[in-house]
Every structure is written in C-alpha cells, then in structure tokens.
Design an enzyme around this catalytic site. Structure first.
Site, PDB file in Angstrom:
ATOM      1  NE  ARG A  27      -0.214  -6.332  -8.454  1.00 33.29           N
ATOM      2  CZ  ARG A  27       0.694  -7.260  -8.799  1.00 33.29           C
ATOM      3  NH1 ARG A  27       1.054  -7.398 -10.038  1.00 33.29           N
ATOM      4  NH2 ARG A  27       1.225  -8.012  -7.866  1.00 33.29           N
ATOM      5  NE  ARG A  31       4.645  -4.554 -14.449  1.00 30.30           N
ATOM      6  CZ  ARG A  31       5.100  -5.785 -14.200  1.00 30.30           C
ATOM      7  NH1 ARG A  31       6.340  -6.085 -14.448  1.00 30.30           N
ATOM      8  NH2 ARG A  31       4.297  -6.703 -13.721  1.00 30.30           N
ATOM      9  NE  ARG A  40       8.686  -0.510 -11.573  1.00 29.53           N
ATOM     10  CZ  ARG A  40       9.963  -0.870 -11.703  1.00 29.53           C
ATOM     11  NH1 ARG A  40      10.899   0.046 -11.840  1.00 29.53           N
ATOM     12  NH2 ARG A  40      10.298  -2.144 -11.714  1.00 29.53           N
ATOM     13  CG  ASP A  77       4.037  -5.846  -3.332  1.00 29.50           C
ATOM     14  OD1 ASP A  77       3.627  -5.918  -4.497  1.00 29.50           O
ATOM     15  OD2 ASP A  77       4.395  -6.848  -2.685  1.00 29.50           O
ATOM     16  CE1 TYR A 154       5.958 -13.974  -4.218  1.00 33.65           C
ATOM     17  CE2 TYR A 154       3.959 -14.023  -2.873  1.00 33.65           C
ATOM     18  CZ  TYR A 154       4.567 -13.993  -4.117  1.00 33.65           C
ATOM     19  OH  TYR A 154       3.801 -13.989  -5.254  1.00 33.65           O
TER      20      TYR A 154
HETATM   21  O1  CP3 Z   1      -4.018  -3.221  -7.141  1.00 30.53           O
HETATM   22  C1  CP3 Z   1      -3.290  -2.205  -7.134  1.00 30.53           C
HETATM   23  O2  CP3 Z   1      -3.255  -1.425  -8.114  1.00 30.53           O
HETATM   24  C2  CP3 Z   1      -2.507  -1.858  -5.893  1.00 30.53           C
HETATM   25  C3  CP3 Z   1      -1.130  -2.221  -5.862  1.00 30.53           C
HETATM   26  C4  CP3 Z   1      -0.682  -3.650  -5.638  1.00 30.53           C
HETATM   27  C5  CP3 Z   1       0.586  -4.110  -6.079  1.00 30.53           C
HETATM   28  N1  CP3 Z   1       0.781  -5.364  -5.612  1.00 30.53           N
HETATM   29  C6  CP3 Z   1       1.522  -3.310  -6.904  1.00 30.53           C
HETATM   30  C7  CP3 Z   1       2.618  -4.007  -7.594  1.00 30.53           C
HETATM   31  C8  CP3 Z   1      -1.271  -4.689  -4.921  1.00 30.53           C
HETATM   32  C9  CP3 Z   1      -2.632  -4.759  -4.270  1.00 30.53           C
HETATM   33  C10 CP3 Z   1      -0.328  -5.763  -4.907  1.00 30.53           C
HETATM   34  C11 CP3 Z   1      -0.572  -7.043  -4.207  1.00 30.53           C
HETATM   35  C12 CP3 Z   1       0.355  -8.180  -4.403  1.00 30.53           C
HETATM   36  N2  CP3 Z   1       1.722  -8.147  -4.501  1.00 30.53           N
HETATM   37  C13 CP3 Z   1      -0.053  -9.527  -4.403  1.00 30.53           C
HETATM   38  C14 CP3 Z   1      -1.472 -10.013  -4.210  1.00 30.53           C
HETATM   39  C15 CP3 Z   1      -2.318  -9.799  -5.397  1.00 30.53           C
HETATM   40  C16 CP3 Z   1      -1.894 -10.542  -6.632  1.00 30.53           C
HETATM   41  O3  CP3 Z   1      -1.631  -9.886  -7.640  1.00 30.53           O
HETATM   42  O4  CP3 Z   1      -1.884 -11.783  -6.582  1.00 30.53           O
HETATM   43  C17 CP3 Z   1       1.097 -10.315  -4.576  1.00 30.53           C
HETATM   44  C18 CP3 Z   1       1.156 -11.831  -4.670  1.00 30.53           C
HETATM   45  C19 CP3 Z   1       2.212  -9.442  -4.610  1.00 30.53           C
HETATM   46  C20 CP3 Z   1       3.653  -9.804  -4.709  1.00 30.53           C
HETATM   47  C21 CP3 Z   1       4.260  -9.187  -5.896  1.00 30.53           C
HETATM   48  N3  CP3 Z   1       4.613  -7.855  -6.009  1.00 30.53           N
HETATM   49  C22 CP3 Z   1       4.567  -9.800  -7.134  1.00 30.53           C
HETATM   50  C23 CP3 Z   1       4.290 -11.253  -7.462  1.00 30.53           C
HETATM   51  C24 CP3 Z   1       5.119  -8.806  -7.969  1.00 30.53           C
HETATM   52  C25 CP3 Z   1       5.656  -8.969  -9.355  1.00 30.53           C
HETATM   53  C26 CP3 Z   1       4.498  -8.971 -10.272  1.00 30.53           C
HETATM   54  C27 CP3 Z   1       4.850  -8.620 -11.671  1.00 30.53           C
HETATM   55  O5  CP3 Z   1       3.870  -8.562 -12.425  1.00 30.53           O
HETATM   56  O6  CP3 Z   1       6.034  -8.420 -12.004  1.00 30.53           O
HETATM   57  C28 CP3 Z   1       5.104  -7.600  -7.244  1.00 30.53           C
HETATM   58  C29 CP3 Z   1       5.517  -6.276  -7.740  1.00 30.53           C
HETATM   59  C30 CP3 Z   1       4.409  -5.301  -8.009  1.00 30.53           C
HETATM   60  N4  CP3 Z   1       3.446  -4.957  -7.076  1.00 30.53           N
HETATM   61  C31 CP3 Z   1       4.170  -4.546  -9.194  1.00 30.53           C
HETATM   62  C32 CP3 Z   1       3.065  -3.718  -8.933  1.00 30.53           C
HETATM   63  C33 CP3 Z   1       2.464  -2.683  -9.843  1.00 30.53           C
HETATM   64  C34 CP3 Z   1       5.007  -4.611 -10.457  1.00 30.53           C
HETATM   65  C35 CP3 Z   1       6.321  -3.975 -10.150  1.00 30.53           C
HETATM   66  C36 CP3 Z   1       6.819  -3.011 -11.177  1.00 30.53           C
HETATM   67  O7  CP3 Z   1       6.239  -1.924 -11.359  1.00 30.53           O
HETATM   68  O8  CP3 Z   1       7.847  -3.368 -11.773  1.00 30.53           O
END
Ligand code: CP3
Length: 352
Positions: A27, A31, A40, A77, A154
């Site tokens: 990640r 944010r 964003r 994602d 999911y």
């Molecule tokens: O690592 C990176 O920088 C690459 C981008 C990346 C994102 N999601 C961006 C993202 C990667 C590799 C993921 C993978 C992901 N997404 C996983 C597996 C890894 C982990 O973290 O466990 C999972 C379970 C998801 C599903 C998902 N997407 C969730 C649970 C959320 C909400 C998380 C939160 O903190 O609110 C997302 C959204 C998401 N994916 C965000 C980002 C930067 C936050 C969204 C935003 O900007 O509002």
C-alpha cells in the site's frame, strides 16, 4: 525496453546476492501521502483512479519519486477482477469496498464469465504499459491479483467481513458451489497476471489477505489449491528474465512449508511469525518478503530503526530477503517515518 538500473528486488526474490536488502511497502501508494489524497480528490473516486491509466500511473510513481524504494507496485485493487465479472464494485471513503450484486446462489455463480483482461480489464493493462514507460528502468514493476479465496470472500459477502459467515456457510454446506466460483476466479487470475506480464510487469504477487481465517484443511482445499493453479499457470519468463511469483497469506506463517511447495519464488510474511525461524524452515527453497508490523511506523525514528535492525539480525546474512511491512501501511502514518524506515533498511543492511 530500457535496461533496469536497480534490480536488487528481483535478485533477492531469486535468492541471489545483493549489495543491500531491497525494500518496498504494501500500500505504498495510499492515503498516508498528501500527494495521493490530492490526486484522489481530483479524480473524485477511487474507481476513477483505478480506471484512468494516467491517474493510476501518477499515484504509482508518487512513492517512487519521494523515497528510494526498490520496487513499484501497480496501482489498482484486487477487487477489479470480480468487478469485471459483473458484480458492480464501489469503494467509498471510510466504508471500504462494496459489491452491488454479490454472487451468492448457484445461479449467480453459474452466470459468471471469465473476463478477457485485454477487453474487460483493459484499463489495468494500459496502466501497466504506461507505468513501465514512465518508470524508465528506475525500479522493477510488480503486478498483482487477489487470491481466489480472498476475492471470493468479498464477492460472496458483498463487503468486508469479520466473521466470514456467509462465505463459510457456503463452504461447509455447499462446497461444490464455492469451488465453482474459486475455479473461475483462478482461471481469471492466470489470464490477468499473464496479460500484466505481457504488458511489462516484472514480478507478480498474489494477495491472500483472508487465508488466515481458515482451518489448515480448509486453507489447503479452498485457498492454497487455487494459488497453486495460479503459480503453475503464470508465465515464468519475460524480456529474457525470470518473473518471480510471490504468495502472501496473511496469518499463514504456520503454512510456509505448504506455500513453498506450490513452486512460488517467495512468500510474504506478516509480523506474527519470526522471520529468522521462517528462514530456517523454508529459506533453502524460497525467498521471504516482510515482515515489520506496520504499527511500528507510528513510533519514533529511533524505535523504527531498532525494529528494522532486529528483523535484519533475525534474518541473518543470507540471500533471499525482501524487506516489507507485514501488511499495508496505514493512513495515519507520518510520511517522514516511512522515509526513516526505508533509509534504515538500506543503511543497516549495506555491506552486511
Ligand atoms: O500496494 C499498493 O500500493 C497498490 C495498490 C493496492 C490497493 N489495494 C489500493 C487501495 C493493492 C495491492 C490493494 C490490494 C487489496 N485490496 C487487498 C489485499 C492487500 C491488503 O491490503 O490486505 C485487499 C483485501 C483489498 C480490498 C480493499 N480495497 C479494501 C479492504 C479497501 C479499503 C481499505 C481502506 O483502507 O479503506 C480497498 C480500497 C483501496 N485499495 C484503497 C487503496 C489505496 C483505499 C481507497 C481510497 O483511496 O479511499
């Protein structure tokens, strides 16, 4: 394509010697970075960021421009695959991901098709091509996908869950139906990762965030089995180089031998398993990626350096370590502390 100027990440994944331990952060585009929040905001939604290659490229490069990281990870994602299967993904601030049409009944699952990545996920593949061009050989680019099990949690629950009761009800009552969905997701991921590799991804990682919610037999049957299919189906070479494959099961420390047995090149490790002990178990077969608790980044610079030193010491002077956090960096981390962490990994491992 331009020659790669920093390949220590790819070398470490293949357990080859390196001048210092490579580091990146799960990640890393996210944010905690003010420049991410600005892009964003300009995009208006998370999905617009993901589906607009220029914006996805911009945020992928933000942490690379700010820190001396050893790898970039595609900004996308894991849930874009079930989205491309027609489930209707939205990601709302503070709420997390949500599917409008979860796949719950046998007929829902039977109706699901396998997305053609060049058509249905074209925006991701175009992002990979653009990021490779803009990286211009600075560091390798990691492509990724979710594990079939984690995406299925999911897709079936329709959102994040703490107890997994909807998906586990299906797992224990109608396992054949769940297998049908997992099979489709695994086939989709093989095509999707191969398309990312063809477009320029130089390593691939499978995120199995929720494998740790399973018993050992259920992990083998519903998660690991499909990750093995992915390892076997994904191309091993591109541009004359090995494309390493990393499997990350959060909470999977007790299954490292099983994970190493899939034929993957590396396993991601969360902070609940001691990395030195993990290396003794599987270090002769695979590389390890991890494993600092991301909450350490909330501490002082001195404490962060101590923790980095302790993990480097635990792993020891062996090949095959990619430093990372044990899970994603959280939005409340001070970007200065992320810089302290990355600098500490390089400085404390150099010449070791
Ligand atoms: O690592 C990176 O920088 C690459 C981008 C990346 C994102 N999601 C961006 C993202 C990667 C590799 C993921 C993978 C992901 N997404 C996983 C597996 C890894 C982990 O973290 O466990 C999972 C379970 C998801 C599903 C998902 N997407 C969730 C649970 C959320 C909400 C998380 C939160 O903190 O609110 C997302 C959204 C998401 N994916 C965000 C980002 C930067 C936050 C969204 C935003 O900007 O509002």
């Amino acid at each position: 394509m331009t020659a790669l100027r920093n390949d220590r990440f790819l070398r470490a994944l293949l357990r080859q010697p390196v001048d210092m331990t490579p580091v990146w952060m799960m990640r890393q585009a996210g944010r905690y970075l003010p420049e991410y929040r600005a892009t964003r905001q300009r995009a208006g939604s998370f999905m617009t960021l993901c589906t607009t290659p220029e914006l996805a490229c911009e945020v992928t490069l933000q942490p690379i421009d700010r820190y001396p990281l050893d790898a970039a990870i595609l900004f996308s994602d894991i849930l874009v695959v079930p989205h491309a299967m027609g489930l209707g993904l939205t990601v709302n601030e503070g709420v997390g991901p949500h599917f409008e049409r979860p796949a719950r009944t046998p007929s829902d699952i039977r109706a699901i098709g396998i997305p053609d990545p060049e058509i249905d996920l074209r925006y991701v593949i175009d992002s990979v091509r653009l990021i490779r061009r803009e990286l211009n050989g600075r560091v390798p680019l990691i492509g990724f996908a979710g594990s079939p099990w984690t995406m299925a949690t999911y897709a079936i629950e329709g959102r994040g869950t703490k107890d997994f009761h909807v998906v586990k009800t299906m797992m224990y009552r109608e396992p054949r139906i769940l297998h049908e969905l997992l099979e489709k997701l695994a086939r989709a991921v093989v095509l999707y990762l191969n398309a990312q590799i063809a477009a320029g991804a130089q390593a691939v990682m499978v995120f199995d965030t929720w494998g740790g919610a399973l018993s050992t037999p259920a992990y083998e049957e519903f998660s690991l089995r499909y990750m093995r299919q992915i390892v076997e189906g994904v191309g091993k070479e591109s541009e004359g180089r090995r494309v390493p494959c990393i499997l990350f099961t959060k909470g999977g420390g007790q299954w490292l031998d099983l994970i190493a047995g899939t034929g993957c090149d590396a396993a991601g490790l969360d902070w609940t398993t001691e990395i030195g002990a993990a290396r003794q178990r599987v270090g002769g077969r695979i590389a390890l990626q991890g494993n600092m608790d991301p909450a350490v980044l909330l501490a002082t610079p001195e404490r962060i350096r101590e923790e980095v030193a302790a993990i480097l010491r635990s792993f020891g002077p062996h090949a095959g370590h990619v430093f990372n956090l044990g899970h994603g960096i959280t939005p409340d981390v001070d970007p200065e502390n992320a810089g302290v962490f990355i600098e500490a990994v390089h400085r404390l491992s150099a010449g070791a």
